[in-house]
Design a protein around this motif. Structure first.
Motif, PDB file in Angstrom:
ATOM      1  N   GLU A   6       5.364   1.266   6.134  1.00  0.00           N
ATOM      2  CA  GLU A   6       3.979   1.110   6.570  1.00  0.00           C
ATOM      3  C   GLU A   6       3.038   1.784   5.572  1.00  0.00           C
ATOM      4  N   PRO A   7       1.774   1.383   5.579  1.00  0.00           N
ATOM      5  CA  PRO A   7       0.803   2.087   4.729  1.00  0.00           C
ATOM      6  C   PRO A   7       0.774   3.571   5.075  1.00  0.00           C
ATOM      7  N   LEU A   8       0.649   4.418   4.043  1.00  0.00           N
ATOM      8  CA  LEU A   8       0.669   5.858   4.258  1.00  0.00           C
ATOM      9  C   LEU A   8      -0.606   6.316   4.949  1.00  0.00           C
ATOM     10  N   THR A   9      -0.449   7.317   5.806  1.00  0.00           N
ATOM     11  CA  THR A   9      -1.600   7.930   6.471  1.00  0.00           C
ATOM     12  C   THR A   9      -2.138   9.035   5.576  1.00  0.00           C
ATOM     13  N   LEU A  10      -3.408   8.950   5.250  1.00  0.00           N
ATOM     14  CA  LEU A  10      -4.022   9.902   4.328  1.00  0.00           C
ATOM     15  C   LEU A  10      -5.114  10.693   5.026  1.00  0.00           C
ATOM     16  N   ASP A  11      -5.456  11.813   4.431  1.00  0.00           N
ATOM     17  CA  ASP A  11      -6.541  12.656   4.919  1.00  0.00           C
ATOM     18  C   ASP A  11      -7.616  12.696   3.842  1.00  0.00           C
ATOM     19  N   PRO A  12      -8.894  12.467   4.131  1.00  0.00           N
ATOM     20  CA  PRO A  12      -9.498  12.375   5.468  1.00  0.00           C
ATOM     21  C   PRO A  12      -9.442  10.998   6.106  1.00  0.00           C
ATOM     22  N   GLY A  13      -8.816  10.028   5.463  1.00  0.00           N
ATOM     23  CA  GLY A  13      -8.731   8.683   6.007  1.00  0.00           C
ATOM     24  C   GLY A  13      -8.160   7.752   4.956  1.00  0.00           C
ATOM     25  N   PRO A  14      -8.099   6.452   5.262  1.00  0.00           N
ATOM     26  CA  PRO A  14      -7.574   5.492   4.292  1.00  0.00           C
ATOM     27  C   PRO A  14      -8.430   5.461   3.029  1.00  0.00           C
ATOM     28  N   ILE A  15      -7.810   5.072   1.932  1.00  0.00           N
ATOM     29  CA  ILE A  15      -8.563   4.907   0.685  1.00  0.00           C
ATOM     30  C   ILE A  15      -9.565   3.778   0.885  1.00  0.00           C
ATOM     31  N   VAL A  74      -0.787   0.215  -4.472  1.00  0.00           N
ATOM     32  CA  VAL A  74      -1.982   0.136  -3.642  1.00  0.00           C
ATOM     33  C   VAL A  74      -2.383  -1.323  -3.505  1.00  0.00           C
ATOM     34  N   ASP A  75      -2.740  -1.696  -2.301  1.00  0.00           N
ATOM     35  CA  ASP A  75      -3.194  -3.061  -2.059  1.00  0.00           C
ATOM     36  C   ASP A  75      -4.546  -3.255  -2.735  1.00  0.00           C
ATOM     37  N   ALA A  76      -4.623  -4.260  -3.612  1.00  0.00           N
ATOM     38  CA  ALA A  76      -5.845  -4.457  -4.406  1.00  0.00           C
ATOM     39  C   ALA A  76      -7.051  -4.711  -3.528  1.00  0.00           C
ATOM     40  N   ASN A  77      -6.858  -5.316  -2.379  1.00  0.00           N
ATOM     41  CA  ASN A  77      -7.999  -5.698  -1.545  1.00  0.00           C
ATOM     42  C   ASN A  77      -8.326  -4.663  -0.477  1.00  0.00           C
ATOM     43  N   THR A  78      -7.307  -4.067   0.148  1.00  0.00           N
ATOM     44  CA  THR A  78      -7.559  -3.167   1.272  1.00  0.00           C
ATOM     45  C   THR A  78      -7.543  -1.699   0.878  1.00  0.00           C
TER      46      THR A  78
END
Length: 1121
Positions: free
Chosen positions: A698-707, A735-739
């Motif tokens: 799954e996409p990684l959970t980042l802080d403070p939020g998604p890229i 990294v997904d180019a669009n999201t």
């Protein structure tokens, strides 16, 4: 090879064997058991003849696979429908022979279908569109063979041909061969000559040279040429060489600066500001500028982005500078161009040239040849010469001024200001033209109006003034001049003359018959006809100059304009040209312009070129976030603002709408503005965690939020694409180019963290990008989340507790409340990475150790229920518990903490303080014993005496400090205050004998007066009064009056009450008491101050420190405060 062809091959291989078995059966036979039939045959076609013996019949086996193709008519085997080689290359007719008894046998007839050329080649794609970079190498494959090969159901060989309707296209593109349709580049592309084309690829099943039937298929190939970044920048303006648009040559720039003066503004250059562009205009790479030569003493600098040339220091030498300015692409410094910029150093011009007078009037004769002089209208014998003055020169003569005529080709001006004809003057007329004086050094200009009347010359009659002046708006009948006639001559106005309707002659006076207007006729010519008695005539002209009065208001072409201005408009760029804003004045007055606005700071952005030039230009870079629209007001006056003359003013309203430009790179969110500047937003790095040796799907959970990044030019909002540009060791992440979602390509096998560099760039312009750091920590997998045991905690705290006070356990109020989370991932269940915080209350905080502290002043009793969270700062797992805190009234002392300390910190601090206290007490005891040993022994003996009839001591002190030694309370002070002595009370004994027994070097003592509550003061006063009645000899030491008659009387006075002029012997003790340099006294005083700090809520505001010095004299003892 397809299935049908494979089947055909197999059948042909087995044909001889089948023929041997089935060519003939008892009772039936065929003349040709392997017939051939061409495809596309008509129905009823005879395939072969079946020979039958007597008593036999033949039919087609209806269950056979090809039964639907055949029938038997008589003895003929016929085809009932047309056959297609491409579908059925071989058919088998299963013929059943039956005798009269019903016995049957089968005869197989194999029919071969002959292939005809009846199919057209077929392309996989009949239309293709491809993009080819301009810099594609010659001989490179453009479209591979497999994408272009055609197929033919007839299995014919395919012959290809490539051509185009676009001229010269086939010079660039070709196919590899007549049987190989692969298209390749055979000539280097040039986007300026060819940016798109259409090719046609033909596929034929026979060579063009054959006369057979040929089937042809066509594929259309659209080729779009993508411009490549292959040209260096061009400085503008530039010129193409021999029409070749791939090379553009620019001319050098030039400018001027004043010697010993540093301009703070960008320099004005000719033919314009330094500007270069990328000729690969569809790419339009950003250009940066730099000075690479000729910059002596680093006098100049060029703005890397705008090309504006500015000064770093003043030029101190008159020598010119020949700068070499380079324009290079940001993405490729190898693509650059260099231009020369000559900067001349001149003496400062404080004043522009000007004409005095502001207009000239001249006269020229009809028929005058080119280069003939124009003469003054007022003095036809003197040449007309214009002259501009310059106050920068002592005699106002500027040798650098040149003159030219601006709006007429019939006349020219010499360098000296003489006006000459430039063509043959063929007819009388009035020419109005503008002459300009230009300072060729400072480039400043001035202009004037010249009115030239082209007239005929005459003899015979005369006028008092051949050249006269009349103010406009005159009354009819105005006398212009007197006509002098000799005897026998009469004068009249030539009725055919141009201005005849304006004049009449009354007697000897030339008069105007109507009012004249300078704006319509600045000069009138009266053609006077002189006639003698013989009827002979002669004509002479009287030139009447109309004097202009200021009777007209300036007029704008447009009084209201609305323009849209891109935000990225270059500084110094013209916003509205002069011709669109210039006002006209029928009086031909010079127009003075002024620009202002009601919108604050607008005039910081926009300005006019000069007081006489209304061209509006941009003088400060626009910022859409600060200014997106404004309204300017341009005022045109026919007199300077400072003039006292009548002034007419016109106003034009200019509405400017700022159009946001794509000027900012993407912003990663969240971000923060710098010093309130909304044009820059700085983002913090992202962070996340992954388990070692484990790949998340799954996409990684980042802080403070998604890229996530956005285009801050929000009205444009260009699409953003993301990519990892650094730190991606072993290509572990993508990294997904669009999201912008960050995912894993593989598991992380090392505990080292990853510091990724993620770029967000605009799709339409990759040069607009931002980069953010993303730290991915690699951690050991956490199998268990932290948890609380128990799940709820209860605590208690006092009303009035200060911030940072401890909360205590409700079950054990002497023990601080401490929450603790456990973690099954650790052997002792203690996770050192856990931090605690309170989630839903701001009145309390939790320390890292789990202690609960107050965060505000608790003012009233209440029950607070809050959630406490334990967070594993490595795995980010959390656990929560409920804390119930009762805020209650309590008499116990509050325990406060100014800072957050751990239990270990408090233990260490307590040990240190205890050791320091012990050392201090030992030192203090030694000092007291050293200085007061005798006195202490004396007082101790006295204190333990049971009978104290003559002892007067401060009992309050004894009660506080020595309760076991107190005898009875003694109140003092006339004002009702209780005196506490922080030194032993023996210093205040009123017994003379006791005083005499003290050492003569007794040190100062500190007396602290504390004011108690009002009720206590009143009780003390009553007790003092009673004691005074019984013991008259006891006197207060706090009296301000003196009793000189009583030599045994001792008093304490405040320093302010001592009369310096009195003769008393008074010793004033300074605060530092240098004569009693005693460390122990200082230590005692510090201890007293600490005690005061702890107990100051029990004391009044009137406390004072009193230093008492006891000295003995022969006549009187005095104590001064």
């Amino acid at each position: 090879m397809d299935v049908s062809h494979l089947l055909l091959t197999s059948v042909l291989f087995l044909l001889p064997f089948i023929a041997q078995v089935s060519a003939q059966q008892p009772g039936c036979s065929v003349s040709n058991n392997k017939p051939s039939v061409e495809e596309n045959n008509p129905p009823g076609y005879n395939v072969t003849t079946i020979d039958l013996e007597a008593g036999f019949t033949a039919t087609i086996d209806p269950s056979s696979s090809d039964a639907s193709y055949f029938t038997i008519e008589g003895s003929q085997l016929q085809l009932v429908k047309s056959v297609d080689y491409e579908t059925d290359p071989v058919l088998i007719a299963n013929v059943v022979c039956r005798d009269t008894s019903g016995q049957t046998n089968t005869l197989d007839i194999i029919v071969s279908i002959t292939n005809l050329n009846d199919n057209t080649p077929v392309f996989k794609q009949t239309s293709l569109t491809i993009t080819v970079p301009e810099d594609t190498k010659v001989n490179a494959t453009i479209i591979p063979r497999e994408d272009l090969s055609a197929s033919d159901a007839d299995l014919d060989m395919i012959f290809y041909e490539l051509n185009s309707t676009v001229q010269d296209t086939t010079n660039y593109f070709a196919i590899k061969g007549i049987n190989n349709p692969e298209i390749y580049l055979q000539k280097q592309l040039d986007y300026d000559k060819l940016n798109s084309t259409t090719l046609f690829l033909y596929a034929r099943d026979s060579p063009v040279s054959r006369k057979e039937i040929i089937h042809t298929a066509t594929a259309t190939i659209n080729i779009i040429i993508e411009q490549a970044d292959n040209k260096p920048p061009w400085f503008l303006p530039c010129s193409f060489i021999d029409g070749d648009k791939s090379i553009c040559i620019s001319s050098p720039y030039s400018g001027r600066v004043n010697i010993s003066e540093m301009s703070k503004e960008p320099l004005t250059l000719d033919p314009g500001p330094i500007y270069a562009k990328d000729p690969d205009y569809t790419i339009n790479e950003k250009i940066v500028y730099s000075i690479v030569g000729g910059n002596v003493d680093n006098t100049f600098s060029v703005d890397a982005d705008t090309g504006n040339l500015t000064m770093n220091k003043a030029a101190t030498s008159p020598d010119s500078y020949l700068l070499q300015v380079m324009a290079a692409q940001v993405n490729n410094k190898q693509k650059y161009s260099i231009v020369s910029v000559e900067i001349k150093v001149i003496n400062k011009s404080d004043n522009a040239p000007y004409f005095e007078p502001s207009s000239y009037t001249g006269i020229a004769s009809v028929g005058a040849a080119p280069k003939s002089l124009v003469f003054q209208a007022k003095d036809p014998s003197s040449p007309l010469m214009i002259k501009a003055e310059d106050d920068d020169f002592p005699d106002k003569f500027n040798p650098n001024i040149e003159y030219y005529i601006k709006n007429s080709t019939n006349f020219v001006a010499t360098r000296d200001g003489l006006i000459l004809t430039n063509v043959n003057l063929l007819s009388p007329e009035t020419v109005i033209m503008e002459a300009v004086a230009k300072d060729t050094v400072s480039l400043q200009e001035a202009s004037t109006i010249i009115v030239v009347k082209i007239v005929f010359t005459a003899t015979g009659c005369s006028a008092s003034e051949n050249n006269t002046s009349v103010e406009e708006n005159n009354l009819p009948g105005y006398n212009v001049t007197t006509i002098n006639l000799e005897a026998g001559f009469t004068a009249s106005i030539d009725p055919s003359s141009l201005d005849a309707s304006y004049f009449t002659i009354e007697g000897s006076q030339l008069q105007l018959v109507k009012s004249v207007d300078y704006e319509t006729d600045p000069v009138l010519i009266a053609d006077v006809v002189c006639r003698d008695t013989y009827g002979q005539t002669d004509t002479f002209q009287i030139i009447v100059n109309i004097i202009n009065l200021n009777d007209n208001t300036p007029v704008f072409k447009q009084t209201s304009l609305t323009i849209t201005l891109p935000e990225d408009t270059k500084v110094n760029a013209t916003i509205i040209p002069r011709e669109d804003l210039s006002a006209s004045d029928a009086d031909l007055d010079m127009i003075y312009y002024e620009l202002n606005s009601t919108v604050q700071d607008t005039t910081n952005y926009f300005a006019i070129k000069g007081i006489n030039n209304p061209e509006i230009y941009l003088q400060k870079q626009l910022d859409y976030d600060k200014l997106n629209s404004t309204t300017l007001f341009l005022h045109a006056r026919d007199r300077p603002v400072s003039s006292n003359e009548i002034t007419h003013t016109a106003t034009a309203t200019i509405n400017i709408i700022i159009e946001q430009a794509d000027t900012k790179p993407p912003w990663f969110l969240p971000c923060s503005f710098i010093d309130g500047d909304t044009s820059i937003c700085i983002s913090s790095p992202y962070s996340g965690r992954v388990n070692i040796s484990e790949m998340s799907k799954e996409p990684l959970t980042l802080d403070p939020g998604p890229i996530y990044a956005k285009d801050p030019d929000y009205t444009i909002n260009e699409k953003i694409v993301y990519s990892i540009v650094g730190g991606n060791v072993d290509n572990t992440f993508s990294v997904d180019a669009n999201t912008g979602n960050l995912t894993m390509n593989k598991a992380a096998t090392s505990p080292d963290s990853y510091l990724l560099q993620v770029m967000a760039a605009q799709v339409n312009n990759k040069q607009k990008y931002s980069i953010v750091s993303v730290e991915i920590k690699v951690i050991n997998k956490s199998n268990y989340a932290p948890y609380f045991e128990p799940s709820t905690y209860t605590g208690i705290v006092s009303v009035g507790a200060a911030p940072k006070s401890l909360v205590f356990q409700a079950e054990d109020p002497s023990s601080p409340l401490m929450i603790k989370a456990e973690d099954g991932d650790f052997p002792d269940k203690f996770n050192p990475n856990i931090e605690y915080y309170i989630k839903n209350s701001t009145n309390f905080v939790a320390t890292r150790d789990g202690l609960i502290l107050t965060n505000v002043n608790l003012l009233s009793p209440e029950t607070v229920i809050m959630e406490a969270v334990a967070k594993d700062t490595v795995s980010l797992q959390e656990a929560s518990t409920i804390i119930v805190v009762e805020i209650v009234f309590t008499a116990t002392d509050k325990i406060t903490s100014d800072k957050l300390y751990t239990a270990q910190d408090m233990g260490i601090l307590g040990g240190i303080l205890a050791a320091l206290l012990l050392i201090t007490l030992i030192f203090l005891g030694l000092m007291i014993y050293k200085h007061y040993g005798t006195t202490v022994k004396f007082l101790i003996n006295k204190k333990f005496s049971k009978d104290f009839p003559e002892s007067y001591e401060n009992q309050a002190y004894n009660q506080d400090e020595h309760p076991d030694l107190s005898a009875k309370e003694q109140k003092s002070s006339e004002n009702g205050g209780i005196t506490e002595l922080q030194q032993p009370s023996f210093f205040l004994s009123s017994s003379k004998e006791e005083i005499d027994g003290l050492p003569k070097t007794s040190t100062a003592s500190t007396v602290v007066f504390d004011v108690e509550e009002k009720e206590e003061e009143e009780n003390e006063e009553e007790e003092v009064k009673e004691d005074t009645k019984h013991e008259k000899e006891v006197k207060s030491i706090l009296k301000t009056d003196r009793n000189e008659g009583d030599h045994g009387y001792k008093a304490v006075w405040f320093k302010t009450d001592v009369d310096p002029d009195a003769g008393e012997k008074v010793e004033v003790i300074k605060d530092n008491a240098s004569d009693y340099d005693d460390d122990s006294d200082q230590d005692l005083q510090e201890n007293e101050e600490e005690e005061d700090d702890k107990d100051d809520h029990h004391r009044g505001s009137g406390a004072a420190e009193v230093m008492i010095n006891m000295s003995r004299t022969a006549s009187q003892d005095s104590i001064i405060v």
